[in-house]
Write a protein that holds these residues in place. Structure first.
Motif, PDB file in Angstrom:
ATOM      1  N   LYS A   1      94.349  79.610  15.514  1.00 37.13           N
ATOM      2  CA  LYS A   1      95.708  79.655  14.959  1.00 37.13           C
ATOM      3  C   LYS A   1      96.353  80.970  15.378  1.00 37.13           C
ATOM      4  O   LYS A   1      95.802  82.044  15.120  1.00 37.13           O
ATOM      5  N   THR A   2      97.478  80.862  16.026  1.00 37.31           N
ATOM      6  CA  THR A   2      98.172  82.059  16.488  1.00 37.31           C
ATOM      7  C   THR A   2      99.509  82.175  15.765  1.00 37.31           C
ATOM      8  O   THR A   2     100.237  81.194  15.642  1.00 37.31           O
ATOM      9  N   TYR A   3      99.788  83.373  15.233  1.00 36.78           N
ATOM     10  CA  TYR A   3     101.102  83.665  14.657  1.00 36.78           C
ATOM     11  C   TYR A   3     101.786  84.655  15.589  1.00 36.78           C
ATOM     12  O   TYR A   3     101.320  85.793  15.683  1.00 36.78           O
ATOM     13  N   GLY A   4     102.816  84.241  16.257  1.00 32.10           N
ATOM     14  CA  GLY A   4     103.417  85.108  17.276  1.00 32.10           C
ATOM     15  C   GLY A   4     102.353  85.346  18.336  1.00 32.10           C
ATOM     16  O   GLY A   4     101.753  84.423  18.835  1.00 32.10           O
ATOM     17  N   GLY A   5     102.048  86.606  18.612  1.00 36.74           N
ATOM     18  CA  GLY A   5     100.989  86.876  19.584  1.00 36.74           C
ATOM     19  C   GLY A   5      99.660  87.156  18.904  1.00 36.74           C
ATOM     20  O   GLY A   5      98.675  87.473  19.560  1.00 36.74           O
ATOM     21  N   PHE A   6      99.613  87.026  17.550  1.00 32.62           N
ATOM     22  CA  PHE A   6      98.430  87.436  16.794  1.00 32.62           C
ATOM     23  C   PHE A   6      97.511  86.258  16.493  1.00 32.62           C
ATOM     24  O   PHE A   6      97.937  85.242  15.945  1.00 32.62           O
ATOM     25  N   LYS A   7      96.236  86.401  16.877  1.00 35.32           N
ATOM     26  CA  LYS A   7      95.274  85.323  16.636  1.00 35.32           C
ATOM     27  C   LYS A   7      94.631  85.489  15.266  1.00 35.32           C
ATOM     28  O   LYS A   7      93.743  86.332  15.075  1.00 35.32           O
ATOM     29  N   ALA A   8      95.101  84.723  14.298  1.00 36.85           N
ATOM     30  CA  ALA A   8      94.539  84.812  12.951  1.00 36.85           C
ATOM     31  C   ALA A   8      93.191  84.106  12.898  1.00 36.85           C
ATOM     32  O   ALA A   8      92.279  84.509  12.170  1.00 36.85           O
ATOM     33  N   VAL A   9      93.036  83.014  13.654  1.00 38.83           N
ATOM     34  CA  VAL A   9      91.784  82.261  13.747  1.00 38.83           C
ATOM     35  C   VAL A   9      91.518  82.038  15.233  1.00 38.83           C
ATOM     36  O   VAL A   9      92.395  81.571  15.961  1.00 38.83           O
TER      37      VAL A   9
END
Ligand code: ADP
Length: 304
Positions: free
Chosen positions: A9-17
């Motif tokens: 799961k990516t939020y913007g460029g950030f990979k949360a999962v």
């Protein structure tokens, strides 16, 4: 059975999962452990169909959550105990759940009794509930449809010690009857007591997984003496390497018996001498927690 495969799961460029894969089997409590911000809630929300995955898949009993008919009777979910409408009473929440699932109203009474919410408490509005009471209501709601699978995100938050003890007993019994439980926590010791299987997550990635026995088993010995320098010196003189464990003790690869003999021969009085069980897991977890703390700008945001 819960099956998670290559989930990201990516939020913007950030990979949360980040490419998370694991299974939860029936008859076991699977502990999902990681510091705050590790990606536990996001993973659980994806499993429960509340957040779309960027890639990968999550299935419950072989199908995606959205494809389960009458899902509450198959999967019980408690993700955020405070997410219920604050103006409703606990009894109303359970009654609506029972109507949606087509259950008899007697089930509401059974669940209230199970989680020890008194008749008077059940008629109070949720805004006036303590966090512990909200967790109890959330557990009641998750169990309402008598599902075979339970997904609980930090259910111990806000429960007092007696409440935590009660919940452990409830989940143990549920798993012993063949249920599947996925239970998250940011506290190692909380989950170590109840889980049969452990999944350790940090920065969105699985860093370790396996049975509790596998993960807690590490060779070696933990030793602590009132004179820390003297025991370290005695071990070195005997050709045994040791490393400080950070709490005044030492960890060595030798057996407790070997360490005990060296200490006795050197006349060093010991305070503790035991197999270094769980040390590996604890170390790994502290490392993850440390990483998370370093990343946060405010230290209080890192660990509750
Ligand atoms: P945990 O449950 O382990 O505490 P979360 O799954 O809640 O972790 O969060 C993982 C990371 O994803 C955190 O850094 C969090 O800030 C971020 N995150 C979660 N939800 C969102 C969102 N809706 N938008 C942006 N970032 C999010």
């Amino acid at each position: 059975m819960i099956k998670v495969e290559g989930l990201s799961k990516t939020y913007g460029g950030f990979k949360a999962v980040d490419n998370v894969t694991f299974d939860c089997r029936p008859g076991a409590v699977t502990g999902f452990l990681g510091p705050n911000g590790a990606g536990k809630s996001t993973t659980m929300r994806i499993i429960a169909g509340l957040t779309p995955a960027t890639s990968g898949s999550a299935t419950v009993a072989g199908v995606h959550y959205h494809d389960i008919p009458n899902p509450g009777t198959q999967v019980g979910v408690l993700l955020d105990a405070s997410a219920q409408h604050a103006g409703r009473t606990g009894r109303e929440v359970l009654t609506m759940g029972a109507i949606v699932m087509g259950l008899p109203m007697s089930r509401v009474e059974e669940m209230l009794a199970l989680v020890s919410l008194s008749p008077a408490e059940s008629k109070r509005r949720i805004r006036d509930y303590s966090l512990g009471m909200r967790q109890r209501l959330g557990i009641a709601h998750a169990l309402l449809g008598d599902p075979k699978i339970l997904i609980l995100d930090e259910p111990a938050n806000g429960l007092d010690p007696a409440g935590i003890h009660w919940m452990r007993g409830l989940l143990r019994e549920y798993a012993n009857r063949g249920g599947t439980v996925l239970l998250s926590s940011h506290l190692l010791h909380e989950i170590e007591v109840i889980a049969d299987e452990l999944i350790l997550i940090g920065n969105g990635r699985i860093v370790a997984s396996g049975t509790k026995a596998e993960l807690l088993h590490t060779a070696g010995t933990f030793v602590k003496a009132s004179d820390a320098g003297a025991i370290a010196q005695a071990l070195t003189a005997a050709g045994m390497s040791s490393t400080p464990s950070g709490d005044g003790g030492l960890r060595t690869e030798s057996t407790p018996e070997e360490v005990g003999r060296v200490a006795a021969a050197a006349g060093v009085a010991l305070i503790e001498l035991r197999p270094a069980e769980g040390a590996g897991l604890e170390e790994m977890f502290l490392e993850l927690t440390g990483d998370t703390q370093r990343e946060k700008s405010t230290p209080e945001g890192a660990l509750a």
